[in-house]
Design a protein around this motif. Structure first.
Motif, PDB file in Angstrom:
ATOM      1  N   ARG A 116      39.640   2.154  36.464  1.00 22.56           N
ATOM      2  CA  ARG A 116      38.924   1.932  35.206  1.00 22.56           C
ATOM      3  C   ARG A 116      37.349   1.599  35.186  1.00 22.56           C
ATOM      4  NH1 ARG A 116      42.333  -3.206  33.049  1.00 22.56           N
ATOM      5  NH2 ARG A 116      41.552  -3.993  35.099  1.00 22.56           N
ATOM      6  N   ARG A 117      36.856   2.017  34.391  1.00 24.02           N
ATOM      7  CA  ARG A 117      35.304   1.750  34.303  1.00 24.02           C
ATOM      8  C   ARG A 117      35.341   0.321  33.366  1.00 24.02           C
ATOM      9  NH1 ARG A 117      34.882   7.484  34.468  1.00 24.02           N
ATOM     10  NH2 ARG A 117      33.295   8.075  35.816  1.00 24.02           N
ATOM     11  N   GLU A 118      34.268  -0.613  33.857  1.00 22.39           N
ATOM     12  CA  GLU A 118      34.283  -1.840  33.146  1.00 22.39           C
ATOM     13  C   GLU A 118      33.215  -1.934  32.231  1.00 22.39           C
ATOM     14  OE1 GLU A 118      36.333  -4.323  33.482  1.00 22.39           O
ATOM     15  OE2 GLU A 118      37.290  -4.067  34.994  1.00 22.39           O
ATOM     16  N   ILE A 119      33.362  -2.493  31.115  1.00 21.43           N
ATOM     17  CA  ILE A 119      32.323  -2.909  30.191  1.00 21.43           C
ATOM     18  C   ILE A 119      31.712  -4.357  30.711  1.00 21.43           C
ATOM     19  CG2 ILE A 119      31.559  -3.242  27.973  1.00 21.43           C
ATOM     20  CD1 ILE A 119      32.241  -0.343  28.462  1.00 21.43           C
ATOM     21  N   ARG A 120      30.333  -4.331  30.792  1.00 22.65           N
ATOM     22  CA  ARG A 120      30.169  -5.752  31.365  1.00 22.65           C
ATOM     23  C   ARG A 120      29.033  -6.194  30.164  1.00 22.65           C
ATOM     24  NH1 ARG A 120      28.911  -5.507  37.812  1.00 22.65           N
ATOM     25  NH2 ARG A 120      30.376  -4.041  38.381  1.00 22.65           N
ATOM     26  N   HIS A 121      29.192  -7.621  30.149  1.00 22.63           N
ATOM     27  CA  HIS A 121      28.200  -8.173  29.159  1.00 22.63           C
ATOM     28  C   HIS A 121      27.988  -9.591  29.670  1.00 22.63           C
ATOM     29  CE1 HIS A 121      31.626 -10.903  27.654  1.00 22.63           C
ATOM     30  NE2 HIS A 121      32.294  -9.761  28.100  1.00 22.63           N
ATOM     31  N   SER A 122      26.950 -10.272  29.053  1.00 20.49           N
ATOM     32  CA  SER A 122      26.794 -11.673  29.474  1.00 20.49           C
ATOM     33  C   SER A 122      25.922 -12.262  28.179  1.00 20.49           C
ATOM     34  CB  SER A 122      25.825 -12.024  30.533  1.00 20.49           C
ATOM     35  OG  SER A 122      24.447 -11.226  30.327  1.00 20.49           O
ATOM     36  N   GLU A 123      26.175 -13.603  27.591  1.00 18.27           N
ATOM     37  CA  GLU A 123      25.299 -14.205  26.728  1.00 18.27           C
ATOM     38  C   GLU A 123      25.305 -15.640  27.415  1.00 18.27           C
ATOM     39  OE1 GLU A 123      28.265 -11.381  25.692  1.00 18.27           O
ATOM     40  OE2 GLU A 123      29.023 -13.249  25.922  1.00 18.27           O
ATOM     41  N   ALA A 124      24.120 -16.252  27.422  1.00 20.44           N
ATOM     42  CA  ALA A 124      23.660 -17.449  27.840  1.00 20.44           C
ATOM     43  C   ALA A 124      22.539 -18.063  27.111  1.00 20.44           C
ATOM     44  CB  ALA A 124      23.267 -17.168  29.318  1.00 20.44           C
ATOM     45  N   GLY A 125      22.541 -19.448  27.124  1.00 19.38           N
ATOM     46  CA  GLY A 125      21.454 -20.154  26.444  1.00 19.38           C
ATOM     47  C   GLY A 125      21.258 -21.408  27.119  1.00 19.38           C
TER      48      GLY A 125
END
Length: 906
Positions: free
Chosen positions: A271-280
């Motif tokens: 599979r191809r992975e969708i990557r994401h990140s949210e940070a504060g």
């Protein structure tokens, strides 16, 4: 005496200067140019007495002005001297200037300006950053035992934090978020003399802007607690005081960021992975305390992608973190800190390894290969508090920590063991889940009995639980005895208690005597009920994998010591006597007890001499290695039928005798730091494994167990002959013409380790040599270059075999900032090979890139795009040597992916 010495020197020094030339009258003539000076001016540092060679000297009297510089002169010691043979009839104004020092001015009467004048200069800390000569700025100077770095001599980029500036300072390192100066950890970081961070000095790395730093002072002083108690013999600690341009009373800020990307190649599951990140993050620091909040939710960590990070992951890691921290301080007398932490993890991986045994008659054709895939999930939370109250000469400290953890894992592994033409295969599937709860509390109190004596005591307690359940299945193993279908149900309990009392008495001004007694007890109980469903659908108890045991241990320690401290010398010597009692009680399959008592005497000595410019340290210590109660069993552990393990109730306690010595030099005028270190150790009663390989089914009467063909039995025994040697040289210097810093280092290690094959004792030897070099640019605020190289070579010998391996890593990074536009390009090259596994030779090349733009007046908003691993890193290989075998492993990386990132700083 000084004047008489100078007079004698002048008389003896004058004789060869008299010329042999004779005029017509026959009278010897002395050349006028060699007439002795009427006035000798010496210039030195007021604190360190170091000569200031090259200082500018101005002499003004009436309309006459003389100017010159001091030069080096060796007499009873090195002096910085300026000589004047003029005779003045009016008063004389003397002015002396030197880079980084306050100007010296003084008026003398004509009759006073003669003979020898000593000028003592004081460092001008306020003007260091502004001193410029021929376009160059002073990088560092000394004032007594204080090293002062001029931040203006090092260029950083607009958005750089304090960490980027520290990387350029000679003699300063950053390791694992710790600041090291001269090889010692900096315990406190002050901002304009104010304590903004308490004992969390690592926060200064990210919370302070590099552009706001004016100068950095590094010095040593007693801790606030030692000062309060009047303990002048305590070891001084490193302190870093950062002078800023803004002189803020509050240091606050934070950032918000988010990114999204996609893998440009498939992972091991196709599979191809969708990557994401949210940070504060948000932080607020001042003298009264700290607020700190941080939260992130991501699938793989792209937070450092803008800087072209090399931290590729096996497969994308899903994780959520949240942390809140509040600290209240009232000077150094009161500190209350509370932290709430939450974490969630989900990670999968793929791995492969191959084990090759060094040649013997039995092991000649033995190899082992394994591969596996795993998926793990984990959820944890904690609440902790630390309170410290100091009143007059009394100190109270309390710490509590509560932690909960829950997780599960799923894995499958394939193992192949080959001996000659016989092969043993297993395909093991493991499913497990666990629940852990732990609680820890620590209380301590220190009271001053008098001006010379103090008493302190503390108590520590902890409690924890552990529940473990799951399945272990392999019904396709090539050997019948390896086939399993087990349902496991386990739980555990542990608790510990420790207490200590310490008495100290001050003898005179420089010596302190101490005596301490401590008692410790730890107890843990583990139970596992394993039910075998392989041959019985209803399930039957499996006695091999079921157990019920208790480990119980006590220890008593009595320690006495002397501390000596005076000026540039600190000495500490202690002697510790210990009694350790350990016991293992087994209740399944039958009741047994394995008690042991150990006695130990351990000396320790430490010496530090010198100041920051030159320092010597020496450490000699003896330390016992406690034996795990598992190793003291006389029963057989047959959980893995191919790897049988048995303890030895007669083991003696190993003891490590270690020593180290080192020298460090700091040359402030040349902005140079140099250190050399030597060390070694010897282990008495070293414990090694004695292995026996069974080439056919063998009955073991002492354990009432039949070992399968291909099984290996490991037992432990004491031997002598384990020792190690090591040495290192480190160097760093600022190149003034480039305004950049270079660093280099050499490390060497040797270790000889005894090991058994069957009944024969052998010794393996390993030599390891590594070279390290790096370059950190500081010549521009628009362009930043960072280059590092590490070359590691090792040689491992055992019996008649010898193995060498080589590993080379070169990393380079280029950061650009032109107005609102920025870009980063990073490249890494990795090479690995070893003489026994040529097929695993690797040439890995990585190239990461990112580019973006800042928005707004203050450039707080940033938008960037990038690609990680453009060239795609292949599998990474490494070799680990273990006595009679070596294991070479390779790890698969999920490589290339692109991303879009947005970040806002406030």
């Amino acid at each position: 005496m000084t004047r008489y010495a100078l007079l004698l020197a002048a008389l003896f020094g004058l004789s060869p200067l008299v010329s042999a030339r004779t005029v017509r009258s026959g009278t010897p003539q002395v050349y006028r140019s060699y007439r002795p000076a009427r006035v000798t001016i010496t210039v030195e540092d007021k604190e360190t007495k170091d000569p200031l060679i090259g200082a500018t000297v101005s002499i003004m009297s009436g309309a006459d002005t003389l100017r010159g510089t001091t030069s080096k002169e060796d007499f009873y010691r090195t002096l910085a001297v300026y000589k004047c043979d003029r005779i003045f009839r009016d008063s004389v104004d003397l002015e002396v200037s030197y880079l980084g020092y306050k100007p010296y001015k003084e008026r003398f009467a004509a009759a006073e300006f003669r003979s020898r004048i000593e000028v003592k200069m004081e460092v001008d800390e306020q003007s260091i950053a502004q001193v410029v000569v021929v376009g160059k700025q002073i990088a560092m100077v000394f004032k007594g035992d204080t090293t002062v770095y001029n931040a203006g001599a090092f260029k950083t980029m607009a958005d750089d934090r304090f960490e980027e500036l520290l990387k350029q300072l000679p003699g300063v390192e950053i390791k694992d978020n710790r600041i090291l100066a001269g090889g010692e950890e900096v315990k406190r970081v002050l901002i304009d003399g104010k304590n903004f961070f308490g004992n969390k000095s690592q926060y200064a790395l990210t919370d302070l802007e590099a552009s706001d730093v004016k100068s950095v002072r590094v010095y040593e002083e007693l801790s606030p607690e030692a000062k309060r108690l009047g303990n002048t013999t305590a070891r001084k600690e490193k302190v870093m005081d950062v002078e800023t341009k803004s002189k803020r009373s509050v240091l606050q800020g934070g950032n918000l960021e988010a990114s999204i990307g996609a893998s440009l190649e498939k992972d091991y599951s196709g599979r191809r992975e969708i990557r994401h990140s949210e940070a504060g993050t948000y932080y607020r620091n001042n003298e009264k305390g700290n607020w700190r909040f941080a939260a992130s939710n991501l699938k793989d960590d792209n937070s450092q992608a803008e800087n072209a990070s090399f931290n590729s992951k096996l497969t994308p890691t899903k994780q959520t973190d949240a942390r809140a921290e509040y600290t209240y301080r009232r000077g150094d007398s009161t500190s209350v800190s509370t932290t709430v932490d939450f974490q969630r993890r989900r990670q999968s991986s793929v791995s492969r390894s191959m084990t090759e045994y060094f040649p013997t008659d039995d092991y000649a054709l033995r190899t082992e290969e394994s591969s596996g895939e795993s998926l793990s999930k984990n959820l944890s939370g904690s609440l902790s508090n630390q309170t410290s109250i100091q009143r007059r000469k009394n100190t109270f400290f309390a710490m509590t920590d509560i932690r909960f953890e829950s997780g599960d894992s799923h894995s499958r592994s394939t193992t192949s063991r080959r001996i000659d033409d016989d092969e043993t295969r297993t395909h093991l599937n493991n499913d497990s889940d666990n629940r852990n709860l732990s609680f820890n509390i620590r209380l301590s109190y220190r009271i001053s009995l008098s001006k010379k004596s103090s008493l302190s005591f503390w108590v520590n307690g902890d409690y924890g639980t552990q529940d473990r359940n799951g399945w272990q299945i392999d019904t396709t193993a090539s050997v019948q005895g390896l086939q399993v279908k087990l349902r496991n149900n386990g739980d555990g309990r542990r608790y510990g208690f420790e207490t200590s009392v310490d008495y100290g008495y001050k003898i005179g001004e420089n010596v302190r005597f101490s005596a301490a007694y401590s008692f410790k007890r730890s107890y843990d109980r583990s139970k596992m009920l394993a039910v075998d469903f392989l041959g019985d659908p209803q399930g039957a108890l499996d006695p091999v994998n079921s157990y019920n045991y208790t480990n119980d241990s006590y220890s008593h320690n009595l320690q006495t010591g002397l501390h000596y401290s005076r000026d540039e010398l600190w000495i500490m010597a202690t002697l510790t006597g210990s009694v350790h009692q350990v016991a293992r009680d087994e209740r399944f399959p039958e009741k047994r007890r394995f008690p042991r008592t150990f006695y130990q005497l351990n000396p320790w000595f430490s010496l530090t001499a010198g100041k920051s410019a030159r320092r010597f340290h020496l450490n000699i210590s003896s330390m016992p290695q406690m034996i795990p109660t598992e190793s003291l069993r006389s029963t057989l552990d047959a959980t893995n039928p191919l790897s049988l393990r048995a303890g030895n109730p007669d083991l003696k306690l190993p003891n490590n005798l270690m020593g180290s010595a080192g020298l460090s030099f700091n040359n402030a005028p040349k902005a140079r730091a140099f250190s050399i270190h030597f060390g070694g150790g010897y282990t008495f009663n070293y414990i090694t494994s004695q292995r026996k390989l069974f080439l056919e089914e063998t009955y073991l009467p002492q354990y009432d167990y039949t070992a399968q063909k291909g099984a290996q039995l490991s037992t432990q025994t004491n031997v002598e002959g384990c020792y190690s040697l090591n040495g290192s040289v480190n160097f760093s210097q600022q190149i003034s013409s480039l305004r950049s810093t270079v660093n280099a280092g050499i490390n060497y290690n040797f270790q000889q380790t005894p090991y058994f094959l069957d009944e024969t004792l052998y010794h393996s030897g390993r030599h390891a040599l590594s070279f390290r070099a790096g370059f950190e640019s500081g010549f521009s605020s628009k362009v930043k270059i960072s280059v590092s190289s590490v070359t590691s070579m090792s040689s491992y010998s055992a019996q008649n075999s010898n193995t060498q391996d080589l590993q080379e890593t070169v990393r380079a990074r280029l950061d650009l900032r032109f107005g609102k536009y920025f870009a980063s390009v990073a490249n890494a090259y990795e090479f690995y090979c070893n003489s026994n596994s040529h097929t695993l030779t690797r040439h890995n090349v990585i190239l990461n890139a990112a580019a973006g733009r800042k928005f707004g007046k203050e450039n707080r908003l940033g938008l960037s795009v990038g690609v990680i691993d453009i060239l795609n890193r292949p599998d990474y290989a490494s070799t680990v040597f273990e006595t009679d075998y070596m294991r070479t492993s390779s790890v698969s990386y999920l490589g290339r992916y692109g991303y879009l990132r947005m970040a806002y700083t406030f």
